[in-house]
Write an enzyme that holds these catalytic residues in place. Structure first.
Site, PDB file in Angstrom:
ATOM      1  N   HIS A   1      -8.291   1.402   1.959  1.00 53.13           N
ATOM      2  CA  HIS A   1      -7.678   0.967   3.441  1.00 53.13           C
ATOM      3  C   HIS A   1      -8.252   2.171   4.261  1.00 53.13           C
ATOM      4  O   HIS A   1      -7.512   2.632   4.850  1.00 53.13           O
ATOM      5  CB  HIS A   1      -6.359   0.988   3.538  1.00 53.13           C
ATOM      6  CG  HIS A   1      -6.293   0.032   4.747  1.00 53.13           C
ATOM      7  ND1 HIS A   1      -4.943  -0.621   5.066  1.00 53.13           N
ATOM      8  CD2 HIS A   1      -6.626  -0.386   5.805  1.00 53.13           C
ATOM      9  CE1 HIS A   1      -4.713  -1.307   6.269  1.00 53.13           C
ATOM     10  NE2 HIS A   1      -6.068  -1.041   6.620  1.00 53.13           N
TER      11      HIS A   1
ATOM     12  N   GLU B   1       0.928  -1.176  -0.141  1.00 51.32           N
ATOM     13  CA  GLU B   1      -0.004  -0.057   0.062  1.00 51.32           C
ATOM     14  C   GLU B   1       0.877   1.138   0.065  1.00 51.32           C
ATOM     15  O   GLU B   1       1.853   1.211   0.802  1.00 51.32           O
ATOM     16  CB  GLU B   1      -0.848   0.105   1.170  1.00 51.32           C
ATOM     17  CG  GLU B   1      -2.016  -1.202   1.213  1.00 51.32           C
ATOM     18  CD  GLU B   1      -2.845  -1.216   2.388  1.00 51.32           C
ATOM     19  OE1 GLU B   1      -2.865  -0.335   3.302  1.00 51.32           O
ATOM     20  OE2 GLU B   1      -3.457  -2.148   2.315  1.00 51.32           O
TER      21      GLU B   1
END
Length: 346
Positions: A313, A294
């Site tokens: 997220h 990420e």
């Protein structure tokens, strides 16, 4: 005599909110100093595959800066700031660390235990937020909300989404499998019951709550859940046992045309195997909130696949999460000051 409390927050878990909660329950027993990093505007460093700070999986912050800020404080309240063995050696006065997370992945717990530092966390702080988000993600994926939205914004009024071979079924006629029956998994089950779907749960370490048993929720093996569920939603912690649990064999065991939901953690899933299962058509789709890396790399196939709904997220991002986490941390600080045992020791 007051106790020094050093707070390191960020642009989500504001240090100011921590301070307000701590002063509300501790009063003049403490003196507080605080600072904030710039997460989420800057990404976390993730070390699931190896970290530059030994013993820490996920963090944000410069170790020297963190040590300088904590200084002589006996208590540190952290969100993403790291605390390694080497850093602890430079903080001989540190006795209590309150981490406003479900797991202390930014703390070297082996080193903390060896030095007699009490570490507490805030389990369940975002359980409500993530559970609600999971329900939203399920509906968005199986009922084509995201695809309809994207198409319409691009000027494509997709009437084909009404076709029987394209549209999704309703939850009341589906079987939903929940992997992991912790605080988030339990809340997801509770919310799903209102839709009238059949609910399966797989978790070898817990038993179903009475209300779920009475509502017809079934505790089954992981293998049976994969074989029977139309939707598989992941909610376990990342452990040696669960890392990569959704691999090629697991996807092959899922029902043809089923859907994967991951609002938990990226390391639970072999994403190469998931992509292959989606491309082959064995899986109808996936809703993914977390990833192995990420931010998601720009060349990831997931970003262009038509049968995937993606979010960055953000499942735990709610103001209630901030309030609950700060309140839990403040209570732990107050209990430590008063010589009481912690409620959530790590």
């Amino acid at each position: 005599m007051t106790t020094d409390v050093a707070i390191i927050g960020d642009r989500f878990m504001l240090s100011k909110t921590f301070e307000e909660q701590i002063l509300a329950v501790c009063g003049d027993k403490v003196s507080v100093r605080r600072m904030d990093y710039d997460w989420p505007d800057a990404p976390l460093e993730q070390g699931y595959g190896g970290s530059r700070i030994q013993g820490i999986q996920e963090f944000q912050g410069d170790p020297d800066e963190v040590v300088a800020h904590i200084g002589t404080a006996n208590v540190a309240v952290l969100h993403h700031a790291p605390l390694s063995a080497e850093m602890m050696q430079a903080l001989p006065g540190l006795k209590l660390v309150a981490v406003s997370r479900g797991g202390p992945v930014n703390i070297d717990m082996t080193a903390a235990r060896a030095r007699g530092i009490t570490v507490v966390n805030t389990p369940g702080r975002n359980a409500s937020a993530v559970a609600e988000f999971t329900i939203g993600g399920i509906i968005a994926e199986v009922r084509n909300l995201a695809r309809g939205h994207e198409a319409l914004r691009a000027g494509d009024y997709r009437t084909d989404l009404y076709r029987a071979d394209v549209t999704g079924d309703e939850l009341c006629d589906m079987t939903v499998g929940i992997v992991g029956y912790g605080q988030i998994g339990k809340r997801v089950v509770s919310l799903l019951r209102a839709f009238g779907c059949r609910i399966l749960v797989s978790d070898p370490y817990v038993q179903l709550a009475v209300e779920d048993l009475q509502a017809g929720v079934e505790m089954v093996s992981h293998e049976r859940l994969l074989a029977e569920a139309d939707i598989v939603s992941l909610h376990p912690r990342v452990t040696e046992e669960t890392t990569g649990m959704m691999n090629a064999a697991a996807f092959a065991a899922m029902k043809p045309g089923s859907t994967l939901i991951n609002t938990a953690r990226g390391p639970l899933v072999d994403y190469d195997a998931l992509i292959a299962a989606l491309q082959s058509g064995h899986l109808r789709g996936a809703m993914l909130e977390t990833f192995p890396v990420e931010p998601v790399p720009a060349d990831s196939p997931l970003l262009t696949m038509p049968n995937v709904t993606l979010t960055p997220h953000i499942a735990g991002a709610s103001l209630r999460t901030v309030r609950v986490a700060a309140s839990k941390a403040a209570v732990e600080v107050r209990r430590w000051l008063d010589g009481e045992p912690p409620l959530n020791p790590c």
